[in-house]
Design an enzyme around this catalytic site. Structure first.
Site, PDB file in Angstrom:
ATOM      1  N   LYS A  87      19.915  40.353   0.666  1.00  0.00           N
ATOM      2  CA  LYS A  87      19.982  41.577  -0.153  1.00  0.00           C
ATOM      3  C   LYS A  87      20.275  42.848   0.652  1.00  0.00           C
ATOM      4  CE  LYS A  87      17.255  40.747  -4.268  1.00  0.00           C
ATOM      5  NZ  LYS A  87      16.107  41.253  -5.010  1.00  0.00           N
TER       6      LYS A  87
ATOM      7  N   ASP B 123      17.474  45.446 -10.245  1.00  0.00           N
ATOM      8  CA  ASP B 123      16.043  45.111 -10.361  1.00  0.00           C
ATOM      9  C   ASP B 123      15.249  46.226 -11.043  1.00  0.00           C
ATOM     10  OD1 ASP B 123      16.156  42.598  -9.194  1.00  0.00           O
ATOM     11  OD2 ASP B 123      15.867  43.382  -7.171  1.00  0.00           O
TER      12      ASP B 123
END
Ligand code: ATR
Length: 280
Positions: free
Chosen positions: A70, A106
């Site tokens: 990520k 997210d």
């Protein structure tokens, strides 16, 4: 929809990825809206990440990014949206005419799931975020963007809570406290969010904060998703609080990615149903 020469590729990169439920959820969502895509999980070792991104940009519409890539993927992308930039991590890539744009869905996914499941006037919310890692950054930034009234951050390592509180202080009122001294902040909060791994298997009998500090009228949110509620959520429920599990965030962060790739509204309830079944 049949796979033909018009079908394009979407997917997930991570290491490992064999446990991922995203292919089931995404392919069902794509099929239900007759979208001309397939979604595959790719196990990509860190040593070949750069080469994979270099190739994917020519063939893929986009992909999700999970642990451990990520943050590491950022130098190999061309642009970042402001969420990815502020959070410092990417979970979704969209390819537009050969340009790779990194997003982080997210935090938006978390806020959307609150809006769907919880009755709460966000502009009046006093939020306590427990934890100050990557998940806390995502949730904190998105809550700051929708204009919550204040954000407190309680963390075992105070310096990390301070750094995040400083970062978010551009958008809203913030403060940082050590985790073992956050009683006042817990009692004062309308919404408490656990972003730590405390309560996750195998530490299922642990609590990040004391249950005696929680009261009715509060909303207790835990990013951890088990088929059973975490101990924190069970204790909060006993004390009359409204509970919000991590399932909604998992569904909505995927839904935002789906929308970025297809331009279509994601079939939320189908995605939720598939994820719930596959995580049993
Ligand atoms: P993620 O990306 O999932 O947020 P992370 O960046 O490693 O993961 O952050 C983990 C968070 O959980 C941190 O806030 C960590 O606290 P520290 O900053 O003090 O390490 C918190 N955490 C993990 N285990 C914990 C424990 N046993 N007790 C309290 N906090 C814990």
């Amino acid at each position: 929809m049949d796979i033909t020469s018009q079908t394009r590729a979407l997917g997930l990169i991570g290491h490992p990825v064999s446990h991922s439920k995203s292919p089931e959820m995404m392919n069902a969502a794509l099929r239900s809206l007759q979208q001309p895509y397939v979604y595959l999980a790719h196990d990509v070792a860190p040593s070949v990440l750069e080469e994979v991104v270099r190739g994917f940009r020519y063939t893929m519409r986009g992909w999700n990014v999970t642990i451990p890539h990520k943050v590491a993927i950022i130098p190999f992308l061309d642009e970042l949206d402001h969420y990815a930039q502020e959070i410092g991590a990417v979970n979704t890539v969209v390819v537009r005419e050969g340009t790779c744009v990194g997003y982080n869905t997210d935090g938006i996914g978390y806020v959307r799931s609150l809006q769907e499941e919880v009755e709460l006037e966000l502009s009046q919310a006093r939020v306590l975020i427990v934890g100050a890692g990557g998940a806390a950054r995502a949730v904190g930034y998105a809550l700051a963007q929708v204009g919550v009234k204040e954000i407190s951050i309680a963390n075992r390592t105070l310096a990390k809570a301070k750094a995040l509180a400083d970062h978010l202080s551009r958008f809203t009122m913030t403060q940082a406290v050590p985790l073992d001294q956050c009683r006042k902040q817990v009692e004062n909060a309308t919404l408490i969010v656990n972003t730590t791994s405390v309560g996750m298997f195998p530490h299922v009998d642990e609590m990040p904060i004391s249950s005696s500090w929680i009261s009715a009228e509060q909303i207790m949110s835990d990013l951890i998703y088990h088929p059973q509620e975490t101990l924190l959520l069970q204790e909060a429920k006993k004390r009359g609080a409204f509970i919000h599990t991590g399932l909604g965030m998992l569904v909505h962060q995927a839904a935002v990615a789906f929308e970025l790739w297809t331009g279509q509204q994601a079939p939320i309830s189908l995605m939720r149903q598939i994820l719930k079944q596959s995580l049993k």
